[in-house]
Enzyme design. Sequence first.
Site, short mmCIF file in Angstrom:
data_model
loop_
_atom_site.label_atom_id
_atom_site.label_comp_id
_atom_site.label_asym_id
_atom_site.label_seq_id
_atom_site.Cartn_x
_atom_site.Cartn_y
_atom_site.Cartn_z
CG ASP A 196 -54.85 -52.06 -59.12
OD1 ASP A 196 -55.32 -53.13 -59.57
OD2 ASP A 196 -54.17 -52.02 -58.08
CG HIS A 197 -51.15 -52.30 -62.32
ND1 HIS A 197 -51.24 -51.24 -61.42
CD2 HIS A 197 -50.27 -53.17 -61.80
CE1 HIS A 197 -50.42 -51.48 -60.40
NE2 HIS A 197 -49.83 -52.64 -60.60
CB CYS A 217 -56.75 -53.59 -56.37
SG CYS A 217 -57.15 -53.87 -54.63
N GLY A 218 -55.27 -56.06 -56.52
CA GLY A 218 -54.60 -57.31 -56.21
C GLY A 218 -55.30 -58.11 -55.13
CG HIS A 235 -77.40 -58.75 -42.21
ND1 HIS A 235 -77.07 -59.68 -41.25
CD2 HIS A 235 -78.53 -59.21 -42.78
CE1 HIS A 235 -77.96 -60.65 -41.24
NE2 HIS A 235 -78.86 -60.39 -42.17
CG ASN A 236 -72.99 -55.15 -43.12
OD1 ASN A 236 -72.62 -56.25 -43.51
ND2 ASN A 236 -73.16 -54.88 -41.83
NE ARG A 246 -51.02 -59.05 -57.98
CZ ARG A 246 -50.45 -57.88 -57.81
NH1 ARG A 246 -50.36 -57.35 -56.60
NH2 ARG A 246 -49.95 -57.23 -58.84
NE ARG A 273 -78.16 -54.49 -35.13
CZ ARG A 273 -78.67 -55.68 -35.16
NH1 ARG A 273 -78.58 -56.44 -36.25
NH2 ARG A 273 -79.29 -56.17 -34.12
#
Length: 145
Positions: free
Chosen positions: A10-11, A67-68, A100-101, A111, A138
């Site tokens: 985003d911005h 994003c922020g 793992h995921n 930010r 899992r």
Amino acid sequence: MTNRLGIASDHAGLELKKVLVAELEKRNLSVREFGTTTNDSCDYPDFAHAVGKAIENGEIDQAILVCGTGVGMSIAANRHPAVRAVVCSEPLSARMSRQHNDANILCLGARVIGAGTAIDILEAFLEAAFEGGRHASRVAKINLA
């Protein structure tokens, strides 16, 4: 490392996204750009959903969303069943989320972290691979439907 990579922001994440794109280009990785390309205020879910749909449709394998804080992007992207988006602020979590995921979207907060840390996180994410094995069962339990 993936061959089909997407990126969006985003911005608030635009400037960090530009740094990451330049880093990916230095590594000779091609990236599909999903926006935004201006500093005009915009809505992060629009970009997260475009990337999520591209993952679902098999157009890309992995993506980076900025994003922020990274949190909004991850929440929106994770609405897509094929997506496993993670917010990372340091490289260990990025590496482990892949190993793992089987995370396929890295969300970063412009930010929250600086460009150097973001590059280190990106590198850890892209260089790690899903280990499968005990982790596969899992991961298979994540989606409810």
